[in-house]
Design a protein around this motif. Structure first.
Motif, mmCIF file in Angstrom:
data_model
loop_
_atom_site.group_PDB
_atom_site.id
_atom_site.type_symbol
_atom_site.label_atom_id
_atom_site.label_comp_id
_atom_site.label_asym_id
_atom_site.label_seq_id
_atom_site.Cartn_x
_atom_site.Cartn_y
_atom_site.Cartn_z
ATOM 1 N N THR A 62 0.726 -1.002 0.098
ATOM 2 C CA THR A 62 0.028 0.027 -0.033
ATOM 3 C C THR A 62 0.931 1.289 -0.107
ATOM 4 O OG1 THR A 62 -0.206 -0.066 2.440
ATOM 5 C CG2 THR A 62 -1.840 -1.168 1.278
ATOM 6 N N THR A 103 0.870 -1.951 -9.661
ATOM 7 C CA THR A 103 1.834 -1.296 -8.898
ATOM 8 C C THR A 103 1.838 -2.126 -7.509
ATOM 9 O OG1 THR A 103 1.928 0.912 -10.089
ATOM 10 C CG2 THR A 103 2.792 0.618 -7.656
ATOM 11 N N GLU A 104 0.557 -2.215 -6.896
ATOM 12 C CA GLU A 104 0.461 -2.738 -5.570
ATOM 13 C C GLU A 104 0.665 -4.404 -5.623
ATOM 14 O OE1 GLU A 104 -1.612 -0.992 -7.244
ATOM 15 O OE2 GLU A 104 -3.738 -1.697 -6.877
ATOM 16 N N ASN A 122 2.875 2.393 -2.528
ATOM 17 C CA ASN A 122 2.956 2.813 -3.981
ATOM 18 C C ASN A 122 4.321 2.897 -4.358
ATOM 19 O OD1 ASN A 122 1.938 3.601 -6.221
ATOM 20 N ND2 ASN A 122 2.392 5.787 -5.792
#
Lengths: 114, 117
Positions: A26, A71-72, A28
């Motif tokens: 979370t 991304t996560e 980023n």
């Protein structure tokens, strides 16, 4: 604590079956890593990612593949599990790949291949 | 290529005694150095890091480490060990990607610390 979640935390699987481990962050952060930890070897790099859909091999990548569509999330797949892949797997994240960027680690996934 | 050696696989000390864990690195330029601690069943937590400047760095939990370029070492120390310090300790080195082509930290094999009452 850095927001890193690994799932599952424990798994027992049979030889020859495919297995997927998930790492979710979370923070980023751009860079994500999969390591395996074995007694006497410390942490060895399996694969890493430096962006969505950008991945590269580490020093012990044979038998493993990865994917990063967001991304996560960073997924590690054992195509056909073998007993030699019994290990503890750690996901790590970094904000950059400059040498000074520290790594933050998840809690690990203990995988047993029987 | 960069590498890290932790010569001691296992160390036992008495509670209240001083501690020194050894770490030697191999890297052509000034390295970025880290010490991590791993408690049983847990992930790795950063204790301290060295980038530049003062060669004696302070970390969490009363730990410190000294960078010695002439010896290529980055030893971890604590003046008085507590039972809760029992864990595995990892030294790691980072490098600039443009110099090494490596985007990840390199870890040593770890030193397991046992604390006797």
């Amino acid at each position: 604590d850095a927001g890193i979640t690994q799932s599952p935390r424990h798994k027992v699987t049979e030889t020859g079956t495919p297995v997927t481990l998930r790492c979710h962050q979370t923070e980023n952060h751009r860079y994500m890593y999969w390591y395996r930890q074995d007694p006497g070897h410390g942490l060895r790099l399996i694969h890493y990612s430096y962006g969505v859909k950008d991945t590269d091999k580490g020093e012990v990548s044979d038998g493993y593949s990865v994917s990063r569509s967001k991304t996560e999330d960073f997924l590690l797949t054992l195509e056909s599990a073998t007993s030699s892949q019994t290990s503890v797997y750690f996901c790590a994240i970094r904000s950059g790949d400059r040498g000074r960027s520290e790594a933050f680690f998840g809690q690990g996934t203990r995988l047993t291949v029987v | 290529a960069q590498s890290v050696t932790q010569p001691d696989i296992h160390i036992t000390v008495s509670e209240g005694a001083s501690l020194e864990l050894r770490c030697n690195y191999s890297y052509g330029a000034t390295p970025y150095l880290f010490w991590y601690v791993q408690s049983p069943g847990q992930g790795l937590q950063l204790l301290l890091k060295y980038f530049s400047g003062d060669t004696l760095v302070q970390g969490i939990k009363g730990f410190e480490a000294e960078f010695k370029r002439s010896q290529s070492s980055f030893n971890l120390r604590k003046p008085s060990v507590h039972w809760s310090d029992a864990a595995e300790y990892f030294c790691a080195v980072g490098a600039t990607y443009k110099d090494t082509g490596r985007r990840a930290l390199t870890f040593g094999s770890g030193t397991r610390l046992q604390v006797q009452p």
